[in-house]
Scaffold this motif. Sequence first.
Motif, short mmCIF file in Angstrom:
data_model
loop_
_atom_site.label_atom_id
_atom_site.label_comp_id
_atom_site.label_asym_id
_atom_site.label_seq_id
_atom_site.Cartn_x
_atom_site.Cartn_y
_atom_site.Cartn_z
N THR A 93 0.82 -1.20 0.00
CA THR A 93 0.00 0.00 0.00
C THR A 93 0.86 1.25 0.00
OG1 THR A 93 -1.76 -1.17 1.18
CG2 THR A 93 -1.83 1.24 1.22
N ALA A 94 1.90 1.28 0.84
CA ALA A 94 2.79 2.43 0.88
C ALA A 94 3.53 2.60 -0.44
CB ALA A 94 3.79 2.28 2.03
N ALA A 95 3.89 1.50 -1.08
CA ALA A 95 4.55 1.58 -2.38
C ALA A 95 3.65 2.22 -3.41
CB ALA A 95 4.98 0.18 -2.84
N GLU A 96 2.37 1.86 -3.38
CA GLU A 96 1.41 2.47 -4.31
C GLU A 96 1.29 3.97 -4.08
OE1 GLU A 96 -0.14 1.35 -6.93
OE2 GLU A 96 0.71 -0.65 -6.74
N GLU A 97 1.34 4.40 -2.81
CA GLU A 97 1.28 5.83 -2.50
C GLU A 97 2.45 6.57 -3.13
OE1 GLU A 97 1.31 6.28 1.69
OE2 GLU A 97 -0.67 5.44 2.01
N VAL A 98 3.65 6.01 -2.96
CA VAL A 98 4.84 6.66 -3.48
C VAL A 98 4.82 6.70 -5.01
CG1 VAL A 98 7.35 6.42 -3.71
CG2 VAL A 98 6.26 6.17 -1.46
N LEU A 99 4.45 5.59 -5.63
CA LEU A 99 4.43 5.55 -7.09
C LEU A 99 3.36 6.45 -7.68
CD1 LEU A 99 5.04 1.72 -7.56
CD2 LEU A 99 6.65 3.57 -8.02
N ALA A 100 2.24 6.60 -6.96
CA ALA A 100 1.20 7.53 -7.41
C ALA A 100 1.74 8.96 -7.39
CB ALA A 100 -0.03 7.41 -6.53
N ALA A 101 2.52 9.29 -6.34
CA ALA A 101 3.11 10.62 -6.25
C ALA A 101 4.11 10.85 -7.38
CB ALA A 101 3.77 10.82 -4.90
N VAL A 102 4.92 9.83 -7.68
CA VAL A 102 5.93 9.96 -8.73
C VAL A 102 5.28 10.14 -10.10
CG1 VAL A 102 7.76 8.73 -9.95
CG2 VAL A 102 7.71 8.70 -7.46
N THR A 103 4.27 9.34 -10.39
CA THR A 103 3.62 9.46 -11.70
C THR A 103 2.90 10.79 -11.84
OG1 THR A 103 1.71 8.23 -10.84
CG2 THR A 103 3.35 6.98 -12.06
N ARG A 104 2.42 11.33 -10.75
CA ARG A 104 1.79 12.65 -10.80
C ARG A 104 2.82 13.72 -11.15
NH1 ARG A 104 -1.72 15.64 -5.99
NH2 ARG A 104 -2.35 17.45 -7.24
N LEU A 105 4.02 13.59 -10.61
CA LEU A 105 5.09 14.54 -10.95
C LEU A 105 5.41 14.49 -12.43
CD1 LEU A 105 7.57 13.84 -8.00
CD2 LEU A 105 5.96 15.74 -8.21
N VAL A 106 5.43 13.27 -12.99
CA VAL A 106 5.75 13.11 -14.41
C VAL A 106 4.64 13.69 -15.28
CG1 VAL A 106 6.14 11.40 -16.24
CG2 VAL A 106 7.20 11.09 -14.00
N HIS A 107 3.41 13.32 -14.98
CA HIS A 107 2.30 13.69 -15.85
C HIS A 107 1.87 15.15 -15.69
CE1 HIS A 107 1.11 9.16 -15.91
NE2 HIS A 107 2.11 9.44 -16.71
N ASP A 108 1.89 15.65 -14.45
CA ASP A 108 1.37 17.00 -14.20
C ASP A 108 2.44 18.08 -14.27
OD1 ASP A 108 -0.97 15.67 -13.81
OD2 ASP A 108 -1.13 16.07 -11.67
N LEU A 109 3.67 17.75 -13.87
CA LEU A 109 4.71 18.78 -13.80
C LEU A 109 5.81 18.59 -14.83
CD1 LEU A 109 5.16 19.11 -9.92
CD2 LEU A 109 3.62 20.37 -11.44
N GLY A 110 5.79 17.49 -15.58
CA GLY A 110 6.81 17.28 -16.59
C GLY A 110 8.18 16.97 -16.04
N VAL A 111 8.24 16.46 -14.79
CA VAL A 111 9.52 16.08 -14.20
C VAL A 111 10.03 14.82 -14.90
CG1 VAL A 111 10.68 15.32 -12.08
CG2 VAL A 111 8.94 17.11 -11.98
N THR A 112 11.32 14.79 -15.19
CA THR A 112 11.96 13.59 -15.76
C THR A 112 12.40 12.70 -14.61
OG1 THR A 112 12.74 14.84 -17.66
CG2 THR A 112 13.83 12.75 -17.21
N VAL A 113 11.99 11.44 -14.62
CA VAL A 113 12.30 10.52 -13.53
C VAL A 113 13.13 9.36 -14.06
CG1 VAL A 113 11.37 8.93 -11.80
CG2 VAL A 113 10.25 11.13 -12.21
N LEU A 114 14.26 9.13 -13.42
CA LEU A 114 15.11 7.98 -13.70
C LEU A 114 15.08 7.12 -12.44
CD1 LEU A 114 16.95 6.94 -16.01
CD2 LEU A 114 18.88 7.98 -14.80
N MET A 115 14.53 5.91 -12.54
CA MET A 115 14.27 5.09 -11.37
C MET A 115 14.88 3.71 -11.53
SD MET A 115 10.59 3.62 -9.97
CE MET A 115 9.81 5.23 -10.00
N ALA A 116 15.68 3.29 -10.53
CA ALA A 116 16.16 1.91 -10.46
C ALA A 116 15.34 1.18 -9.41
CB ALA A 116 17.64 1.88 -10.09
N GLU A 117 14.87 -0.01 -9.75
CA GLU A 117 14.01 -0.76 -8.84
C GLU A 117 14.13 -2.25 -9.14
OE1 GLU A 117 12.23 -1.76 -6.00
OE2 GLU A 117 11.58 0.34 -6.15
N HIS A 118 14.29 -3.06 -8.07
CA HIS A 118 14.34 -4.51 -8.24
C HIS A 118 12.94 -5.11 -8.29
CE1 HIS A 118 18.55 -5.27 -8.34
NE2 HIS A 118 18.78 -4.82 -7.13
N ARG A 119 11.97 -4.51 -7.60
CA ARG A 119 10.62 -5.07 -7.57
C ARG A 119 9.84 -4.54 -8.77
NH1 ARG A 119 9.17 -5.24 -1.08
NH2 ARG A 119 11.07 -6.32 -0.48
#
Length: 534
Positions: free
Chosen positions: A175-201
Amino acid sequence: MITFEQVTIQYDDAPEPALRDVDLTVEEGELCLVVGHTGVGKSTLLGAVNGLVPHFTGGTLYGRVTVDGRDTAHHPPRELADVVGVVGQDPIDGFVTDTVEEELAYAMEQLAIASGTMRKRVEETLDLLGLADLRHRALYELSGGQQQRVAIGSVLTAHPRVLVLDEPTSALDPTAAEEVLAAVTRLVHDLGVTVLMAEHRLERVVQYADRVLHLPGDGRARIGPAAEILRTSTIAPPIVELGRAADWSPLPLSIRDARREAAPLRTELADRPPAPVRLAPAQERRKLLTARGITVAYGGVPAVREVDLDLYAGEVTALMGRNGCGKSSLLWALQGSGPRRAGTVKPVDGPDPRDVPAARSRRLVGLVPQTPSDLLYLESVRQELDQADTESGTTEARTVLDRLAPGIDDATHPRDLSEGQKLALVLAIQLSAAPRVVLLDEPTRGLDYRAKTALIGVVNALAAEGRAVVISTHDVEFAARAADRVVVMAEGDVVDDGPTADVIVSSPVFAPQTAKILAPLPYLTVDQVKAARS
């Protein structure tokens, strides 16, 4: 926004470059997911974006890395702080203030931003990331998901155009992971932030990626659409593995798309019950530890509330629940080192571990903490193993380590080992005392899918030897493959306890991807599907 032009990075003590002839561009407003096995150069690539490589890590950088037009070879991290924000795996390690509001303002203070602008940006960030109700809260009181959002917010207030995230969900419950990823995708879609993410899961994040950057391990890099890259990559989440096995094209990356593709597969498997993920223990079910009324409190606040738990020989138990529900507190109380306000722990072959010296306690219940390196304090692997043998009165530590992770040099400093190797070393140290009960607290943090498979082999071997194994984990895919039984905690209480298939399939939060795609069929893993179709 981010450009690598024929980039090669060579460390002085390494026989081969960490990165070799890397040519790529990450566009503005893009979420690019970096994937690859442990040790293939993901951290090096991320570090090159904000100048940590080579300014602070050493090595030699050939070629050119530019971010928003700035050459990182000529701009150290402090000169890129207004363009690149970096959030590491453990957010609390990067906090420098006491409260949420102070942490959000700190980066702007270092950049000498006007106070009026600072106040405005703090308010905007609180609203953007859903932190307004927490503004005066102490950082140590926050859940893991809240801390991760604060860490992201603390770099966002500087208005960077690029956000670099290293394993942002590794320590978080689903659940907490979904909260964080929702925040990140909002930054990308709404603010045009470029995100470079490394993740094993990858099962958590691949559906959000615009493109995937795959590091296969030879120093080179491949970048392209997620479905295209993952079809042939050496690392992939269960949804992709299932798509490969079923020959779906294009590969679905979300549960919704996969369920649409899976209708024929569900029909095919309807009359074929899945094989057990783990074979039942050969020996008679024998109780190794009885815990009754375990209660743990910190400063009067209960963390574990009168928990009863029985552990059995040959059984692997996954301990699950959201961040802060009491999992780690329960494990430390069972091991005897942690605080316990009330309750008893009775191993079958000895007294309560709390009531005996540490050396005797280790022979009753062994525990590997969330950060295995916390138990490593000597200068070489050999010294750590010798010390373990001395404390346990055996000569088994090296033998155990070779079984878990063969090939580790005696002279290697423990801090230079990979996360998987550190875990193996600490597990060898604990197992040298031959405890009948083994507790693992979040052992999959920092491990890729291949390393998790190796860990499952270790856990199976421990169970086959007649030990009871308890694994505290947020990794639902690992639990589905490794555990016979799942115990779910919430606010210090045990709220569910039963066979893995019964507990996790019925939960929309803890169900693995295969179970969600093939529901209502009782399949948990891709291996079960492959076996049923063979």
